[in-house]
Design a protein around this motif. Structure first.
Motif, PDB file in Angstrom:
ATOM      1  N   VAL A  79       0.850  -1.187   0.000  1.00 51.93           N
ATOM      2  CA  VAL A  79       0.000   0.000   0.000  1.00 51.93           C
ATOM      3  C   VAL A  79       0.894   1.249   0.000  1.00 51.93           C
ATOM      4  O   VAL A  79       1.829   1.356   0.792  1.00 51.93           O
ATOM      5  CB  VAL A  79      -0.935   0.016   1.230  1.00 51.93           C
ATOM      6  N   ILE A  80       0.611   2.176  -0.895  1.00 54.27           N
ATOM      7  CA  ILE A  80       1.450   3.361  -1.062  1.00 54.27           C
ATOM      8  C   ILE A  80       0.981   4.460  -0.114  1.00 54.27           C
ATOM      9  O   ILE A  80      -0.143   4.966  -0.235  1.00 54.27           O
ATOM     10  CB  ILE A  80       1.408   3.845  -2.526  1.00 54.27           C
ATOM     11  N   ALA A  81       1.846   4.805   0.823  1.00 51.25           N
ATOM     12  CA  ALA A  81       1.510   5.871   1.774  1.00 51.25           C
ATOM     13  C   ALA A  81       1.723   7.245   1.153  1.00 51.25           C
ATOM     14  O   ALA A  81       1.044   8.212   1.515  1.00 51.25           O
ATOM     15  CB  ALA A  81       2.362   5.722   3.038  1.00 51.25           C
ATOM     16  N   GLY A  82       2.658   7.322   0.230  1.00 55.60           N
ATOM     17  CA  GLY A  82       2.880   8.584  -0.463  1.00 55.60           C
ATOM     18  C   GLY A  82       3.658   9.612   0.328  1.00 55.60           C
ATOM     19  O   GLY A  82       3.691  10.794  -0.044  1.00 55.60           O
ATOM     20  N   GLU A  83       4.312   9.196   1.419  1.00 50.65           N
ATOM     21  CA  GLU A  83       5.031  10.139   2.265  1.00 50.65           C
ATOM     22  C   GLU A  83       6.537  10.126   2.035  1.00 50.65           C
ATOM     23  O   GLU A  83       7.252  10.974   2.565  1.00 50.65           O
ATOM     24  CB  GLU A  83       4.748   9.819   3.743  1.00 50.65           C
TER      25      GLU A  83
END
Length: 483
Positions: free
Chosen positions: A53-57
């Motif tokens: 899952v891509i947190a994008g942080e």
């Protein structure tokens, strides 16, 4: 002091750390290559999806390398292992690692313009042209795979009989194409995508695992008399089920007589052209085809993805796709030079440097190594057939023709029981890591199928794998139930 990359937030903040972590990942990749025989397919663990899952942080590169070594490298598709013979998948090469490193930092777009990678693709096309027996000046294009190469070839074939099809469309003209019963689904898909229609694919009966050329000629004449426009015959060089080859010279004779374009689906089988006899002879006549679709990522073992459309007449190839709007206008010199541009020969404007993988492989190992590996794969398929024949209750689905061996583990059971057993054995051996077979249906029975396009496979792998099948089959009762 750490070296800083320029480029804001899309460059590594610490160049020294990035270099160290990249070296760490390189070592992990080299370990994976060196120990491929110890790394069979394994089922991905539960919860792996949540780890992706891509947190994008954003994360530190070291933590990213940690996850790649923990979650990415172990759960591969299995085709790098020496006992992988499922479907028709290539095994990958050490040279791919070198090619991909260079490709990623250069980031070449081979749609066109004047840069060195174009010359590499032209060299790979020219080498392939010579191996297939095509004349100097023949045209080619590296693509994702045979499915895309088939679409490109069929469009060139259609343009031969419908000169204005790019401007006016096909209208109510009914084009018909011909292929052997059991032809790869790429042919059907291409006809659908081009608007010709799957119902206009005429399936020709087989005679001895080959398209019956006499029936083909009769079908063409009947369709033409009924108002259709026959334009294409598709020869198979290596069928997906049993590795069979059409008589390409016979098809070329019919194509010449009936004014058809001969296309050869040579996804893996075209490469028998560089094998030893008798396998080389399976593709005699391929040099007479109007086009050939083939893959390097199958029986030339290079990494995914890498295929080619090879077309005899460069002018017909270019006419099918060339389009140069103002923003793609060429020039006599500078970066906008470098004619011809590959975008004029296919679907894509943006194209990666697939040629680098092929060029590195041929330069690193040499042509003879590939010839020997392909020949060895055919010999291993023959060895598997011999091992099957030694087992009293196993039976071949058909004689081995090239590199595919199809058999049932227990011919003393009913067809339904054999099908269930063979499918169960395929799953069990995959799960255990002993070997990867796929399955196919022969005479109403689901059978085990080994498609050997693996340069890491050895005779002991074949012998042990058949023994594993015999072991699993021995635990089955008279009702076909595994005990």
């Amino acid at each position: 002091m750490s070296k800083e990359f320029k480029g804001g937030g899309l460059e590594p903040a610490d160049g020294v750390d990035f270099r160290a972590q990249a070296h760490r990942l390189l070592d992990a990749c080299l370990n994976q290559l060196e120990n491929a025989s110890e790394r069979p397919w394994q089922e991905p663990p539960e919860g792996l999806d949540t780890r992706y899952v891509i947190a994008g942080e954003g994360r530190e590169v070291g933590k990213l390398v940690d996850q790649i070594t923990r979650d990415v490298l172990p759960y591969h598709g299995g085709n790098t292992h020496g006992r992988f013979w499922g479907w028709v998948q290539g095994s990958g090469l050490a040279s791919d690692l070198i090619a991909n490193m260079a490709s990623s930092v250069v980031n070449a777009n081979l749609g066109g313009r004047n840069h060195g990678a174009n010359e590499m693709e032209r060299a790979v096309v020219d080498w392939t042209r010579r191996k297939m027996g095509y004349p100097e000046g023949a045209s080619g294009l590296l693509v994702a795979g045979t499915s895309q190469a088939t679409v490109i070839s069929f469009q060139a074939a259609r343009l031969r009989v419908l000169k204005d099809v790019r401007l006016k469309g096909q209208g109510d003209q009914r084009l018909t194409a011909y292929a052997a019963a059991g032809v790869h689904n790429a042919t059907r898909k291409a006809l659908e995508l081009l608007g010709i229609g799957a119902e206009n694919l005429r399936l020709v009966p087989l005679r001895g695992h080959r398209m019956d050329a006499d029936v083909l000629a009769q079908m063409v004449r009947e369709d033409r008399a009924s108002g259709a426009l026959p334009f294409l015959v598709v020869g198979t060089a290596g069928s997906v089920d049993i590795g069979a080859f059409d008589d390409l010279n016979a098809l070329a004779d019919v194509a010449a007589q009936e004014k058809l374009w001969l296309h050869v689906d040579g996804a893996f089988g075209a490469w028998t052209r560089i094998a030893d006899q008798p396998w080389r002879g399976l593709t005699d006549g391929i040099e007479r085809a109007g086009s050939i679709a083939l893959d390097f990522h199958k029986w030339m073992y290079v990494g995914y993805d890498c295929g080619m459309a090879l077309i005899r007449d460069e002018a017909e190839h270019r006419a099918a796709f060339a389009a140069r709007p103002a923003y793609l206008k060429g020039a006599d010199s500078g970066l906008a030079g470098g004619e011809p541009w590959f975008t004029d020969y296919g679907i894509d404007l943006s194209r990666g440097n697939r040629a680098l993988k092929v060029w590195c492989a041929l330069e690193m190992f040499g042509e003879v190594a590939f010839s020997d590996a392909i020949t060895s794969n055919c010999q291993l398929a023959q060895l598997m057939a011999q091992e099957v024949a030694r087992q009293p209750r196993m039976r071949l689905g058909c004689a081995v023709i090239s590199n595919i061996c199809v058999f049932t583990a227990r011919d003393d059971l009913s067809p339904a029981e054999q099908s269930d057993l063979n499918a169960a054995i395929a799953r069990q051996l995959q799960d255990s890591g002993d070997a990867v077979f796929s399955t196919t249906d022969i005479d109403g029975i689901t059978m085990l199928r080994a498609a050997i396009t693996n340069h890491r496979s050895q005779p002991e792998d074949i012998i042990d794998a058949v023994a594993c099948v015999a072991r699993e089959a021995a635990g089955v009762n008279d009702r076909g139930e595994i005990g």
